[in-house]
Scaffold this active site. Structure first.
Site, short mmCIF file in Angstrom:
data_model
loop_
_atom_site.label_atom_id
_atom_site.label_comp_id
_atom_site.label_asym_id
_atom_site.label_seq_id
_atom_site.Cartn_x
_atom_site.Cartn_y
_atom_site.Cartn_z
N LYS A 1 69.26 31.37 27.16
CA LYS A 1 68.36 30.67 28.08
C LYS A 1 67.42 31.70 28.68
O LYS A 1 67.87 32.70 29.27
CB LYS A 1 69.17 29.98 29.17
CG LYS A 1 68.28 29.31 30.22
CD LYS A 1 69.07 28.43 31.14
CE LYS A 1 68.17 27.84 32.22
NZ LYS A 1 68.90 26.94 33.11
N ARG B 1 62.01 21.90 38.21
CA ARG B 1 62.38 22.33 39.56
C ARG B 1 61.77 21.39 40.60
O ARG B 1 62.36 21.17 41.66
CB ARG B 1 61.98 23.80 39.75
CG ARG B 1 62.86 24.71 38.88
CD ARG B 1 62.53 26.18 38.96
NE ARG B 1 63.28 26.95 37.96
CZ ARG B 1 63.02 28.18 37.60
NH1 ARG B 1 62.00 28.84 38.16
NH2 ARG B 1 63.75 28.79 36.68
N LYS C 1 64.48 34.14 38.36
CA LYS C 1 65.83 34.15 37.79
C LYS C 1 65.99 35.24 36.72
O LYS C 1 66.86 35.14 35.86
CB LYS C 1 66.15 32.76 37.23
CG LYS C 1 66.10 31.65 38.30
CD LYS C 1 66.68 30.33 37.81
CE LYS C 1 66.73 29.29 38.95
NZ LYS C 1 67.38 28.02 38.52
N LYS D 1 67.10 27.60 24.89
CA LYS D 1 66.23 26.95 25.88
C LYS D 1 65.26 27.96 26.46
O LYS D 1 65.68 29.06 26.79
CB LYS D 1 67.13 26.40 26.98
CG LYS D 1 66.46 25.69 28.10
CD LYS D 1 67.52 25.25 29.06
CE LYS D 1 66.92 24.51 30.23
NZ LYS D 1 67.95 24.12 31.17
C1 PBG Z 1 69.27 25.23 35.92
C2 PBG Z 1 68.57 24.37 34.93
C3 PBG Z 1 67.22 24.44 34.66
C4 PBG Z 1 66.95 23.47 33.70
C5 PBG Z 1 68.16 22.82 33.39
N1 PBG Z 1 69.17 23.41 34.15
C6 PBG Z 1 66.11 25.21 35.24
C7 PBG Z 1 66.26 26.53 35.77
O1 PBG Z 1 66.96 27.38 35.23
O2 PBG Z 1 65.64 26.78 36.80
C8 PBG Z 1 65.60 23.22 33.14
C9 PBG Z 1 65.34 21.93 32.48
C10 PBG Z 1 63.92 21.62 32.25
O3 PBG Z 1 63.00 22.39 32.57
O4 PBG Z 1 63.67 20.53 31.72
N2 PBG Z 1 70.57 25.38 35.94
#
Ligand code: PBG
Length: 333
Positions: free
Chosen positions: A203, A213, A226, A257
């Site tokens: 990720k 967000r 992050k 992702k």
């Molecule tokens: C965080 C999380 C994120 C997404 C899913 N779970 C975003 C992040 O890491 O800030 C993103 C999903 C999306 O953008 O559609 N645990």
């Protein structure tokens, strides 16, 4: 790949195989079907059935009752699974993300309602602290640093609660080191030997999560970025190390992702590990397609199906996407 040289032009004219729909269909290498979809949804703890997310036209935060209806719809459309993401009321957030493992909280209620409504539909639950922390990070913080091991202890509590509430798959999206092993051990100890773990193994620290967000209400909360836990977009060998670790710790499914900008990672992961690998067409990817379409700049239906086909062609066994119901209908479901 070829043991004989290709015939030269004009003996070989690749366009012969493109001249009509029937022969294009007959020779198509990749076909996307509704069985390849995981429907990404956002649930909220208010009464309003649907609260639209402005940066994601067509996506709304769903009430628990509406989430249950979504599960029934997924079943009717032949969509195998739903990926649940919570939007919790800001007043319930704290530094430790305590609300995350509330057995009567939003996540538990949504999972139970969906399982009751359509038990045949797989439920994946986002497993991370960020929807519940007042700082918007996926981990506990001490002196400005994200704590790895202390966060894992919290994630295990969340995971056990989610499994109890009806999650079939714990979708660990936090990127702490070692959490898959800890989750697997805790599930075994609790007798939950069938609960699957989908490791967000690779990720990336991505700009493409922006609209999400907004959707789950962490955009305002998030302090900093992050980058100390999510991966650097320039890296690919590191993704293989991450995946190797998660497989060794007991991951059943691998997630890459974001999706479209990272299909090279999908391809390497699939070729290296031969594990079921999914990718997430994240909120920013969704927003790009819908925004361009709203401006009349691209054909939305075609862009949706073409993008999903690209995931499958890269080697994904499934795609988590907010377009799932649209795509299923476009595919004739
Ligand atoms: C965080 C999380 C994120 C997404 C899913 N779970 C975003 C992040 O890491 O800030 C993103 C999903 C999306 O953008 O559609 N645990």
């Amino acid at each position: 790949m070829f043991n004989a040289p290709l015939a030269p032009f004009p003996a070989l004219r690749p366009r012969r195989l493109r001249q009509a729909d029937w022969i294009r269909r007959l020779t198509r290498e990749t076909v996307f079907t509704p069985a390849d979809l995981v429907w990404a949804i956002v649930v909220h703890d208010g009464d309003e059935a649907r609260v639209p997310v402005p940066s994601m036209p067509g996506v709304a935060r769903l009430s628990v009752a509406e989430a249950a209806r979504t599960a029934v719809e997924a079943r009717a459309l032949g969509i195998p699974a739903i990926a649940v993401h919570p939007h919790v009321d800001g007043a319930k957030k704290d530094a430790l993300g305590t609300e995350g493992h509330n057995p009567d909280g939003l996540v538990a209620r949504a999972l139970k309602a969906m399982k009751d409504a359509a038990p045949e539909v797989g439920l994946m639950c986002d497993l991370a602290l960020d929807p519940f922390t007042d700082h918007g990070h996926d981990g506990l913080i001490e002196d400005g640093r994200i704590l790895n091991d202390a966060t894992i202890e919290r994630l295990v509590e969340l995971g056990l609660m989610q499994a109890e509430a009806g999650a079939d798959v714990l979708a660990a999206s936090d990127m702490m080191d070692g959490r898959v092993g800890a989750l697997r051990a805790a599930l075994e100890a609790a007798g939950r030997t069938d609960t699957m773990i989908m490791a967000y193994a690779a990720k990336y620290a991505s700009a493409f999560y922006g609209p999400y967000r907004d959707a789950i209400g962490t955009a305002v909360a998030l302090k900093g970025d992050k980058k100390t836990y999510q991966m650097d977009p320039g890296n690919t060998d590191e993704a293989l190390r991450e995946v190797a670790l998660d497989i060794a710790e007991g991951a059943d499914l691998i997630m890459v992702k974001p999706g479209m900008p990272y299909l090279d990672i999908v391809r390497r992961v699939v070729e290296t590990f031969a594990m079921p690998t999914l990718a997430f067409q994240v909120s920013g990817e969704y927003a790009m397609i819908t925004a361009a379409a709203q401006n009349g700049w691209i054909d939305e239906d075609r862009a949706i199906l073409e993008s999903l086909t690209a995931f499958k062609r890269a080697g994904c066994s499934g795609v988590v996407t907010y377009f799932a119901p649209r795509a299923a209908r476009l595919l004739g479901a």
